[in-house]
Scaffold this motif. Structure first.
Motif, PDB file in Angstrom:
ATOM      1  N   VAL A   5      32.594  35.258  23.400  1.00 19.66           N
ATOM      2  CA  VAL A   5      32.820  36.667  23.745  1.00 19.66           C
ATOM      3  C   VAL A   5      34.255  37.037  23.393  1.00 19.66           C
ATOM      4  O   VAL A   5      35.142  36.181  23.326  1.00 19.66           O
ATOM      5  CB  VAL A   5      32.551  36.958  25.242  1.00 19.66           C
ATOM      6  CG1 VAL A   5      31.118  36.602  25.610  1.00 19.66           C
ATOM      7  CG2 VAL A   5      33.535  36.220  26.139  1.00 19.66           C
ATOM      8  N   ASN A   6      34.478  38.327  23.172  1.00 17.22           N
ATOM      9  CA  ASN A   6      35.818  38.810  22.860  1.00 17.22           C
ATOM     10  C   ASN A   6      35.875  40.308  23.181  1.00 17.22           C
ATOM     11  O   ASN A   6      34.846  40.950  23.388  1.00 17.22           O
ATOM     12  CB  ASN A   6      36.164  38.565  21.386  1.00 17.22           C
ATOM     13  CG  ASN A   6      37.638  38.295  21.190  1.00 17.22           C
ATOM     14  OD1 ASN A   6      38.482  38.864  21.896  1.00 17.22           O
ATOM     15  ND2 ASN A   6      37.976  37.435  20.244  1.00 17.22           N
ATOM     16  N   THR A   7      37.089  40.835  23.207  1.00 16.05           N
ATOM     17  CA  THR A   7      37.302  42.265  23.415  1.00 16.05           C
ATOM     18  C   THR A   7      38.149  42.773  22.260  1.00 16.05           C
ATOM     19  O   THR A   7      39.320  42.404  22.134  1.00 16.05           O
ATOM     20  CB  THR A   7      38.003  42.533  24.761  1.00 16.05           C
ATOM     21  OG1 THR A   7      37.250  41.906  25.791  1.00 16.05           O
ATOM     22  CG2 THR A   7      38.081  44.033  25.037  1.00 16.05           C
ATOM     23  N   ARG A  32      38.049  46.343  20.987  1.00 20.10           N
ATOM     24  CA  ARG A  32      38.367  47.761  20.894  1.00 20.10           C
ATOM     25  C   ARG A  32      38.770  48.397  22.221  1.00 20.10           C
ATOM     26  O   ARG A  32      39.557  49.341  22.250  1.00 20.10           O
ATOM     27  CB  ARG A  32      37.155  48.508  20.321  1.00 20.10           C
ATOM     28  CG  ARG A  32      37.416  49.980  20.022  1.00 20.10           C
ATOM     29  CD  ARG A  32      36.199  50.645  19.437  1.00 20.10           C
ATOM     30  NE  ARG A  32      36.417  52.062  19.171  1.00 20.10           N
ATOM     31  CZ  ARG A  32      35.471  52.958  19.025  1.00 20.10           C
ATOM     32  NH1 ARG A  32      34.200  52.574  19.110  1.00 20.10           N
ATOM     33  NH2 ARG A  32      35.748  54.219  18.792  1.00 20.10           N
ATOM     34  N   HIS A  33      38.231  47.910  23.322  1.00 17.89           N
ATOM     35  CA  HIS A  33      38.400  48.581  24.610  1.00 17.89           C
ATOM     36  C   HIS A  33      39.360  47.851  25.554  1.00 17.89           C
ATOM     37  O   HIS A  33      39.377  48.118  26.751  1.00 17.89           O
ATOM     38  CB  HIS A  33      37.042  48.722  25.296  1.00 17.89           C
ATOM     39  CG  HIS A  33      36.034  49.499  24.501  1.00 17.89           C
ATOM     40  ND1 HIS A  33      36.244  50.802  24.107  1.00 17.89           N
ATOM     41  CD2 HIS A  33      34.808  49.154  24.033  1.00 17.89           C
ATOM     42  CE1 HIS A  33      35.194  51.225  23.423  1.00 17.89           C
ATOM     43  NE2 HIS A  33      34.307  50.243  23.350  1.00 17.89           N
ATOM     44  N   GLY A  34      40.153  46.953  25.028  1.00 16.31           N
ATOM     45  CA  GLY A  34      40.982  46.094  25.864  1.00 16.31           C
ATOM     46  C   GLY A  34      42.045  46.807  26.678  1.00 16.31           C
ATOM     47  O   GLY A  34      42.532  46.258  27.666  1.00 16.31           O
ATOM     48  N   ASP A  35      42.418  48.022  26.300  1.00 14.37           N
ATOM     49  CA  ASP A  35      43.454  48.746  27.054  1.00 14.37           C
ATOM     50  C   ASP A  35      42.955  49.257  28.395  1.00 14.37           C
ATOM     51  O   ASP A  35      43.758  49.585  29.271  1.00 14.37           O
ATOM     52  CB  ASP A  35      43.988  49.930  26.234  1.00 14.37           C
ATOM     53  CG  ASP A  35      44.826  49.498  25.047  1.00 14.37           C
ATOM     54  OD1 ASP A  35      45.262  48.319  25.040  1.00 14.37           O
ATOM     55  OD2 ASP A  35      45.020  50.313  24.133  1.00 14.37           O
ATOM     56  N   TYR A  36      41.628  49.325  28.585  1.00 10.00           N
ATOM     57  CA  TYR A  36      41.117  49.920  29.819  1.00 10.00           C
ATOM     58  C   TYR A  36      39.931  49.167  30.423  1.00 10.00           C
ATOM     59  O   TYR A  36      39.344  49.624  31.397  1.00 10.00           O
ATOM     60  CB  TYR A  36      40.732  51.393  29.598  1.00 10.00           C
ATOM     61  CG  TYR A  36      40.094  51.679  28.268  1.00 10.00           C
ATOM     62  CD1 TYR A  36      38.726  51.558  28.079  1.00 10.00           C
ATOM     63  CD2 TYR A  36      40.878  52.056  27.168  1.00 10.00           C
ATOM     64  CE1 TYR A  36      38.155  51.794  26.851  1.00 10.00           C
ATOM     65  CE2 TYR A  36      40.307  52.295  25.929  1.00 10.00           C
ATOM     66  CZ  TYR A  36      38.945  52.167  25.774  1.00 10.00           C
ATOM     67  OH  TYR A  36      38.377  52.403  24.545  1.00 10.00           O
ATOM     68  N   ILE A  37      39.570  48.007  29.860  1.00 13.10           N
ATOM     69  CA  ILE A  37      38.565  47.170  30.514  1.00 13.10           C
ATOM     70  C   ILE A  37      39.032  45.721  30.512  1.00 13.10           C
ATOM     71  O   ILE A  37      39.822  45.305  29.660  1.00 13.10           O
ATOM     72  CB  ILE A  37      37.177  47.264  29.846  1.00 13.10           C
ATOM     73  CG1 ILE A  37      37.170  46.638  28.439  1.00 13.10           C
ATOM     74  CG2 ILE A  37      36.689  48.701  29.796  1.00 13.10           C
ATOM     75  CD1 ILE A  37      35.761  46.540  27.837  1.00 13.10           C
ATOM     76  N   GLU A  38      38.534  44.948  31.489  1.00 14.48           N
ATOM     77  CA  GLU A  38      38.845  43.524  31.580  1.00 14.48           C
ATOM     78  C   GLU A  38      37.801  42.677  30.863  1.00 14.48           C
ATOM     79  O   GLU A  38      38.090  41.548  30.478  1.00 14.48           O
ATOM     80  CB  GLU A  38      38.861  43.084  33.049  1.00 14.48           C
ATOM     81  CG  GLU A  38      39.796  43.832  33.950  1.00 14.48           C
ATOM     82  CD  GLU A  38      39.565  43.517  35.412  1.00 14.48           C
ATOM     83  OE1 GLU A  38      40.372  43.977  36.238  1.00 14.48           O
ATOM     84  OE2 GLU A  38      38.584  42.809  35.739  1.00 14.48           O
ATOM     85  N   VAL A  39      36.611  43.190  30.731  1.00 11.98           N
ATOM     86  CA  VAL A  39      35.457  42.413  30.309  1.00 11.98           C
ATOM     87  C   VAL A  39      35.292  42.463  28.792  1.00 11.98           C
ATOM     88  O   VAL A  39      36.025  43.161  28.092  1.00 11.98           O
ATOM     89  CB  VAL A  39      34.190  42.936  31.013  1.00 11.98           C
ATOM     90  CG1 VAL A  39      34.295  42.737  32.511  1.00 11.98           C
ATOM     91  CG2 VAL A  39      33.965  44.424  30.691  1.00 11.98           C
ATOM     92  N   GLU A  40      34.308  41.734  28.301  1.00 13.93           N
ATOM     93  CA  GLU A  40      34.073  41.675  26.856  1.00 13.93           C
ATOM     94  C   GLU A  40      33.440  42.961  26.347  1.00 13.93           C
ATOM     95  O   GLU A  40      32.620  43.584  27.041  1.00 13.93           O
ATOM     96  CB  GLU A  40      33.194  40.466  26.515  1.00 13.93           C
ATOM     97  CG  GLU A  40      31.685  40.667  26.517  1.00 13.93           C
ATOM     98  CD  GLU A  40      31.065  40.829  27.912  1.00 13.93           C
ATOM     99  OE1 GLU A  40      29.867  41.137  28.004  1.00 13.93           O
ATOM    100  OE2 GLU A  40      31.793  40.654  28.919  1.00 13.93           O
ATOM    101  N   ASP A  41      33.821  43.344  25.135  1.00 11.86           N
ATOM    102  CA  ASP A  41      33.075  44.412  24.470  1.00 11.86           C
ATOM    103  C   ASP A  41      32.232  43.874  23.317  1.00 11.86           C
ATOM    104  O   ASP A  41      31.483  44.628  22.691  1.00 11.86           O
ATOM    105  CB  ASP A  41      33.986  45.559  24.009  1.00 11.86           C
ATOM    106  CG  ASP A  41      34.988  45.185  22.930  1.00 11.86           C
ATOM    107  OD1 ASP A  41      34.781  44.180  22.212  1.00 11.86           O
ATOM    108  OD2 ASP A  41      36.005  45.899  22.796  1.00 11.86           O
ATOM    109  N   SER A  42      32.315  42.547  23.058  1.00 16.48           N
ATOM    110  CA  SER A  42      31.561  41.956  21.947  1.00 16.48           C
ATOM    111  C   SER A  42      31.189  40.520  22.278  1.00 16.48           C
ATOM    112  O   SER A  42      31.940  39.822  22.975  1.00 16.48           O
ATOM    113  CB  SER A  42      32.381  41.984  20.653  1.00 16.48           C
ATOM    114  OG  SER A  42      32.759  43.320  20.328  1.00 16.48           O
ATOM    115  N   ALA A  43      30.037  40.087  21.768  1.00 17.04           N
ATOM    116  CA  ALA A  43      29.567  38.728  22.041  1.00 17.04           C
ATOM    117  C   ALA A  43      28.614  38.280  20.949  1.00 17.04           C
ATOM    118  O   ALA A  43      27.934  39.095  20.311  1.00 17.04           O
ATOM    119  CB  ALA A  43      28.855  38.672  23.393  1.00 17.04           C
TER     120      ALA A  43
END
Length: 388
Positions: free
Chosen positions: A210-212, A214-225
């Motif tokens: 898993v990785n983040t 695009r949305h890392g500035d406002y979420i803690e969780v993964e946006d891609s897997a």
């Protein structure tokens, strides 16, 4: 015979949580003649009152205890993911059946407690995976069962979606490990993971990342897997999932069976009815465009949820009919445990860099030599690098 002896049972329903998805539950239960929605519950009293007024529900309360005091037969759980357990355990203790939004929970032990509590109380626990009720989904399942595809041996699943910052900022709990429990896997791809295990069976091993992006500035969780999943039958599947895609590419799930035939299910734009974009059976291929011209790819969440209402209705009807007949609903808490276990294994595998093994592959197929045996065989033929 008195008229009361032949009158159909009326099921009294309470809705726990008045957020966006509650509309689907309200619409689905309201469509049934033998159901009365008698109360809604939300920690925000204004939202509970507004929902009750809009839908003509007689009671608006702010706690599950108050909701359960309304002599319910069913609680429909529409609260944030990590709060599902508390609602389900309270309902089970009160002897009330539960229909819960996906995911069943964010932690495996929590989901296991929910299933055990409902079993011990003798109440039904159903979990919403309404995409199983698409006619196209049902046709693939039937093609596996009747031998057209036969036992599924390979699958490819692509969940490539767009989520704007506003989606995550709409509710404070979104995008956090504590309150959302995960990102694209937990909130979006869990539906397709459910379909994968429905088609291919029990899972033996999961290897994922898993990785983040695009949305890392406002979420803690993964946006891609991504993940490679091996099933106890020996079948294999690949999964890719992301909310970092713009424009939204939708969802595709392709299944190949042991007969060699294949079928592919597409959801584009997101929230639209799943359709068969590929039917490759009997030496012929029938296709539809995956991304038709002129279709707006990025769809608001309210539109996505609204388009899924007909299939919420089908699953809710199935759940109520199961209570009428004393049978299990189509999708139980035990079924939902399987999809949760798979997606949590992707997180664990990504954290450790190792595959997560659930069980052995119990159905052997063509023998595959070990890496050592293959190397020895090549060396004997003089074909290993460095050998003359």
């Amino acid at each position: 015979m008195s008229s009361s002896a032949t009158a159909p049972r009326i099921f009294r329903v309470g809705i726990a949580g008045c957020g966006a998805i509650s509309r689907n539950h309200l619409e689905a239960f309201r469509a049934l003649d033998n159901v009365r929605i008698v109360g809604v519950c939300d920690v925000d009293p204004d939202r509970a009152s507004a929902t009750a007024k809009s839908w003509g529900v007689p009671h608006a309360v702010t706690s599950v205890d108050e909701l359960l005091e309304l002599d319910l037969d069913i609680v429909s759980v529409c609260t944030p993911h990590p709060t599902h357990e508390d609602v389900v355990l309270q309902a089970a203790a009160a002897g009330v059946n539960v229909l819960c939004e996906k995911p069943i929970a964010t932690k495996l032990e929590s989901a296991e407690r929910m299933v055990a509590a409902c079993d011990e109380a003798g109440v039904q626990l159903g979990v919403l995976f309404q995409r199983r009720f698409w006619p196209a989904s049902q046709k693939i399942r039937a093609a596996i069962d009747d031998g057209t595809l036969g036992r599924a041996i390979m699958a490819q699943c692509s969940v490539m979606l767009n989520r704007a910052p506003e989606y995550y900022n709409r509710d404070a709990w979104r995008g956090t490990w504590e309150n959302d429990g995960g990102g694209v896997l937990m909130s979006q791809a869990v539906h397709q993971i459910d379909l994968l295990q429905w088609y291919l069976g029990d899972v033996a091993e999961v290897y994922g990342k898993v990785n983040t992006y695009r949305h890392g500035d406002y979420i803690e969780v993964e946006d891609s897997a991504t993940a490679v999943i091996t099933f106890t039958s020996g079948a294999m599947a690949t999964l890719e999932a992301s909310t970092a895609v713009s424009p939204n590419l939708g969802i595709q799930l392709r299944i190949t069976g042991e007969t060699g035939a294949s079928a592919s299910l597409t959801e584009f734009p997101e929230g639209s009815d799943g359709r068969l974009d590929l039917w490759a059976v009997g030496g012929k291929i029938v296709v539809e465009p995956v991304h038709p011209d002129g279709v707006e790819p990025n769809v608001d969440l309210s539109v996505i949820n609204g388009q899924l209402i007909p299939f919420h209705k089908l699953q809710v009807k199935d759940f109520v009919q199961a209570l009428e007949t004393g049978t299990e609903p189509a999708i139980t808490g035990k079924d939902a445990l399987k999809s949760l276990r798979i997606l949590l294994a992707v997180y664990e595998s990504s954290r450790t860099g190792q595959p997560v093994r659930f069980a052995e592959v119990h159905r052997a197929h063509a023998a595959i030599p070990s890496a050592r045996a293959a190397t020895d065989q090549l060396r004997s033929r003089g074909k290993v690098a460095g050998q003359p």
